[in-house]
Design a protein around this motif. Structure first.
Motif, mmCIF file in Angstrom:
data_model
loop_
_atom_site.group_PDB
_atom_site.id
_atom_site.type_symbol
_atom_site.label_atom_id
_atom_site.label_comp_id
_atom_site.label_asym_id
_atom_site.label_seq_id
_atom_site.Cartn_x
_atom_site.Cartn_y
_atom_site.Cartn_z
ATOM 1 N N ASP A 126 0.703 -1.088 0.131
ATOM 2 C CA ASP A 126 -0.235 0.086 0.102
ATOM 3 C C ASP A 126 0.793 1.043 -0.023
ATOM 4 O O ASP A 126 0.571 1.986 -0.651
ATOM 5 C CB ASP A 126 -0.980 -0.246 1.266
ATOM 6 C CG ASP A 126 -2.058 -1.034 1.254
ATOM 7 O OD1 ASP A 126 -2.415 -1.393 0.031
ATOM 8 O OD2 ASP A 126 -2.214 -1.713 2.215
ATOM 9 N N ALA A 127 1.999 1.257 0.764
ATOM 10 C CA ALA A 127 2.693 2.521 0.744
ATOM 11 C C ALA A 127 3.573 2.623 -0.492
ATOM 12 O O ALA A 127 4.300 1.399 -0.855
ATOM 13 C CB ALA A 127 3.775 2.508 1.884
ATOM 14 N N PRO A 128 3.783 3.526 -0.809
ATOM 15 C CA PRO A 128 4.623 3.704 -2.173
ATOM 16 C C PRO A 128 5.842 3.403 -2.259
ATOM 17 O O PRO A 128 6.453 3.931 -1.070
ATOM 18 C CB PRO A 128 4.091 5.010 -2.860
ATOM 19 C CG PRO A 128 3.960 5.980 -1.145
ATOM 20 C CD PRO A 128 3.121 5.041 -0.605
ATOM 21 N N ILE A 129 6.644 3.349 -3.007
ATOM 22 C CA ILE A 129 8.075 3.242 -2.969
ATOM 23 C C ILE A 129 8.507 4.564 -3.954
ATOM 24 O O ILE A 129 7.973 4.599 -5.221
ATOM 25 C CB ILE A 129 8.637 1.845 -3.890
ATOM 26 C CG1 ILE A 129 8.340 0.775 -2.961
ATOM 27 C CG2 ILE A 129 10.169 2.002 -3.832
ATOM 28 C CD1 ILE A 129 8.616 -0.719 -3.476
ATOM 29 N N LEU A 130 9.298 5.345 -3.514
ATOM 30 C CA LEU A 130 9.876 6.467 -4.070
ATOM 31 C C LEU A 130 10.993 6.194 -4.888
ATOM 32 O O LEU A 130 11.994 5.606 -4.277
ATOM 33 C CB LEU A 130 9.955 7.562 -3.036
ATOM 34 C CG LEU A 130 10.715 9.048 -3.802
ATOM 35 C CD1 LEU A 130 9.589 9.494 -4.580
ATOM 36 C CD2 LEU A 130 10.927 9.874 -2.373
ATOM 37 N N ILE A 131 11.185 6.657 -6.334
ATOM 38 C CA ILE A 131 12.274 6.438 -7.046
ATOM 39 C C ILE A 131 12.444 7.961 -7.594
ATOM 40 O O ILE A 131 11.688 8.532 -8.245
ATOM 41 C CB ILE A 131 12.025 5.787 -8.167
ATOM 42 C CG1 ILE A 131 11.674 4.294 -7.699
ATOM 43 C CG2 ILE A 131 13.164 5.774 -8.906
ATOM 44 C CD1 ILE A 131 11.297 3.317 -8.886
ATOM 45 N N ALA B 240 10.254 3.045 1.026
ATOM 46 C CA ALA B 240 11.744 3.032 0.807
ATOM 47 C C ALA B 240 11.742 3.932 -0.363
ATOM 48 O O ALA B 240 10.997 4.335 -0.958
ATOM 49 C CB ALA B 240 11.910 1.674 0.169
ATOM 50 N N VAL B 241 13.100 4.437 -0.339
ATOM 51 C CA VAL B 241 13.467 5.403 -1.457
ATOM 52 C C VAL B 241 14.864 4.819 -2.246
ATOM 53 O O VAL B 241 15.824 4.338 -1.593
ATOM 54 C CB VAL B 241 14.036 6.752 -0.763
ATOM 55 C CG1 VAL B 241 14.296 7.753 -1.763
ATOM 56 C CG2 VAL B 241 12.865 7.338 0.160
ATOM 57 N N PHE B 242 14.770 5.025 -3.369
ATOM 58 C CA PHE B 242 15.807 4.545 -4.510
ATOM 59 C C PHE B 242 16.246 6.037 -5.056
ATOM 60 O O PHE B 242 15.465 6.655 -5.866
ATOM 61 C CB PHE B 242 15.314 3.647 -5.484
ATOM 62 C CG PHE B 242 15.034 2.252 -4.922
ATOM 63 C CD1 PHE B 242 15.985 1.442 -4.878
ATOM 64 C CD2 PHE B 242 13.758 1.974 -4.624
ATOM 65 C CE1 PHE B 242 15.750 0.178 -4.518
ATOM 66 C CE2 PHE B 242 13.626 0.778 -4.176
ATOM 67 C CZ PHE B 242 14.418 -0.149 -4.178
ATOM 68 N N HIS B 243 17.142 6.526 -4.779
ATOM 69 C CA HIS B 243 17.671 7.809 -5.220
ATOM 70 C C HIS B 243 18.744 7.811 -6.205
ATOM 71 O O HIS B 243 19.860 7.684 -6.089
ATOM 72 C CB HIS B 243 18.604 8.688 -4.002
ATOM 73 C CG HIS B 243 18.637 9.930 -4.217
ATOM 74 N ND1 HIS B 243 18.028 10.767 -5.010
ATOM 75 C CD2 HIS B 243 20.069 10.691 -4.065
ATOM 76 C CE1 HIS B 243 18.792 11.755 -5.184
ATOM 77 N NE2 HIS B 243 19.927 12.067 -4.616
ATOM 78 N N LEU B 244 18.096 8.241 -7.707
ATOM 79 C CA LEU B 244 18.831 8.109 -8.802
ATOM 80 C C LEU B 244 18.578 9.442 -9.481
ATOM 81 O O LEU B 244 19.360 9.772 -10.355
ATOM 82 C CB LEU B 244 18.006 7.122 -9.808
ATOM 83 C CG LEU B 244 18.381 5.616 -9.525
ATOM 84 C CD1 LEU B 244 17.912 5.002 -8.299
ATOM 85 C CD2 LEU B 244 17.857 4.703 -10.887
ATOM 86 N N ALA B 245 17.938 10.336 -8.858
ATOM 87 C CA ALA B 245 17.972 11.733 -9.538
ATOM 88 C C ALA B 245 19.454 12.324 -9.625
ATOM 89 O O ALA B 245 20.141 12.448 -8.489
ATOM 90 C CB ALA B 245 17.093 12.654 -8.883
ATOM 91 N N ALA B 246 19.923 12.897 -10.590
ATOM 92 C CA ALA B 246 21.188 13.464 -10.715
ATOM 93 C C ALA B 246 21.539 14.165 -11.945
ATOM 94 O O ALA B 246 21.010 13.964 -12.703
ATOM 95 C CB ALA B 246 22.224 12.410 -10.353
ATOM 96 N N VAL C 40 4.444 2.763 -7.060
ATOM 97 C CA VAL C 40 5.622 3.577 -7.096
ATOM 98 C C VAL C 40 5.517 4.953 -7.372
ATOM 99 O O VAL C 40 4.458 5.387 -8.105
ATOM 100 C CB VAL C 40 6.154 3.052 -8.486
ATOM 101 C CG1 VAL C 40 7.553 3.684 -8.802
ATOM 102 C CG2 VAL C 40 6.888 1.340 -8.200
ATOM 103 N N ARG C 41 6.009 5.848 -6.661
ATOM 104 C CA ARG C 41 5.983 7.167 -6.909
ATOM 105 C C ARG C 41 7.238 7.711 -7.528
ATOM 106 O O ARG C 41 8.232 7.603 -7.007
ATOM 107 C CB ARG C 41 5.831 7.804 -5.502
ATOM 108 C CG ARG C 41 5.838 9.442 -5.745
ATOM 109 C CD ARG C 41 5.755 10.095 -4.259
ATOM 110 N NE ARG C 41 4.494 9.568 -3.720
ATOM 111 C CZ ARG C 41 4.117 9.487 -2.246
ATOM 112 N NH1 ARG C 41 4.916 9.708 -1.499
ATOM 113 N NH2 ARG C 41 2.660 9.322 -2.211
ATOM 114 N N LEU C 42 7.064 8.285 -8.729
ATOM 115 C CA LEU C 42 8.042 8.653 -9.521
ATOM 116 C C LEU C 42 8.424 10.171 -9.467
ATOM 117 O O LEU C 42 7.407 11.018 -9.405
ATOM 118 C CB LEU C 42 8.033 8.721 -10.955
ATOM 119 C CG LEU C 42 7.575 7.295 -11.605
ATOM 120 C CD1 LEU C 42 7.236 7.398 -13.236
ATOM 121 C CD2 LEU C 42 8.631 6.119 -11.324
#
Length: 355
Positions: free
Chosen positions: A7-12, A82-88, A34-36
């Motif tokens: 239910d809780a989104p995963i942030l990318i 959870a957070v996947f940090h790919l922004a760069a 998933v939250r983009l």
């Protein structure tokens, strides 16, 4: 991995990009929301969002915002599991032209993510996309030239590649900004107990990549060759890289999250390893075989911070993350060629026709 919820989104962050959209697709296929979070600044990334929405519908959420916007970012982080940090900012060349912008995105943006997680105070995991550029240009290593490729004379590096014990040595503003962000992420695990892991990536390629000369060079080479246009090699073309199919990179990101309790505070090299090490010239020969015509080459001077050789020692990641076998580079490049030919509707030889 604990507390997993569908239910809780995963942030990318950077979720509309090449790796981000492939990661999102895998997570969505597993049933997650998933939250983009993406500024949509790069040409063509809206197409990735449309593709994800077409496959997964309203389980895809898009936040169009800059990683430097602390308020929008904090809101996006607030309920993420959870957070996947790919922004760069991803190009060495761009960092040389505008080092302040590179600093603000790569260091400032990463600190914004970390602070948003620290403010939450509930040990939400963060997986960070770092780079092999944190090891510098490796000019202290000696190389021999063998079969159009630089090969280290050190037998340990020759057999296994560059390991995580290699001293950090930041070159170019991009190397400095990504390296500093890498170290911030690791320190927030030490100082504040935030479960974090860092993946220092080599060259990732695969379906969905629309590369340019500055970033995504495997796809860039294929696009130019498929269109019959010349390719510029900076340096002599004997540079060696260990290229990794994006499906394997996605495996590593997801396994880092699933095993965060065991790997928190660790940095891992992520690349194709020695079995997928290839020089630029060898890769271009393979591309010529795929397209049925010789690639037209031009040459220019070496670029700042370019490594004559980088092959990742991936044994630690394979062991700790329990990773599956890697896609062989010839197979993966051929698959990318087929995808690009179909996506761009190019008239190509049967060797790369869409399946």
């Amino acid at each position: 991995m604990t507390g997993t919820s569908f239910d809780a989104p995963i942030l990318i962050t950077g979720g509309a990009g090449f790796i981000g959209s492939n990661l999102a697709d895998r997570l969505l296929s597993e049933g997650h929301r998933v939250r983009l979070y993406d500024a949509l600044a790069r040409d063509g990334v809206e197409r990735n969002v449309d593709w994800l929405r077409g496959r997964h519908g309203d389980r895809v959420e898009l936040v169009v915002a800059d990683i430097r916007d602390r308020d929008r970012l904090s809101s996006a982080v607030a309920d993420a599991q959870a957070v996947f940090h790919l922004a760069a900012q991803v190009a060495v060349t761009t960092s040389m032209l505008d080092p302040r912008d590179d600093f603000e995105i790569n260091i400032g943006g990463t600190l914004n993510v970390l602070e948003a997680l620290r403010t939450r105070g509930d040990a939400t995991p963060l997986i960070f996309a770092s780079t092999n550029k944190v090891y510098g240009d490796l000019t202290d290593l000696d190389f021999a030239l063998e079969d159009e490729a630089y090969v280290p004379t050190d037998p340990e590096i020759r057999d296994h590649g560059v390991g995580e014990a290699r001293p950090l040595d930041f070159h170019t503003p991009y190397g400095v900004s990504k390296g500093a962000a890498d170290q911030y992420v690791l320190d927030y695990a030490r100082s504040f107990g935030i479960p974090t892991a860092v993946l220092r990536m080599s060259c990732i390629y695969g379906r969905g990549q629309m590369g340019t000369e500055d970033q995504g060079w495997v796809a860039h080479f294929l696009i130019r060759a498929l269109e019959g246009k010349p390719i510029t090699l900076y340096g002599d073309g004997h540079q060696v890289r260990d290229i990794l199919d994006v499906s394997n990179a996605v495996d590593a990101y997801i396994q880092s999250w699933r095993r965060i309790a065991e790997v928190s505070g660790r940095a891992y090299n992520l690349g194709g390893g020695p079995a997928n090490a290839v020089s630029l010239r060898r890769l271009l020969h393979h591309i010529g075989d795929l397209t049925g015509r010789e690639v037209d080459l031009t040459f220019a001077d070496w670029r700042a911070g370019d490594q004559r050789y980088f092959v990742a020692d991936t044994r630690a990641a394979e062991r700790d993350l329990h990773l599956a076998p890697k896609v062989a580079w010839r197979e993966g490049v051929a698959e990318l060629a087929r995808w690009l030919a179909a996506e761009r509707r190019l008239n190509t030889p049967m060797g790369v026709a869409a399946e």
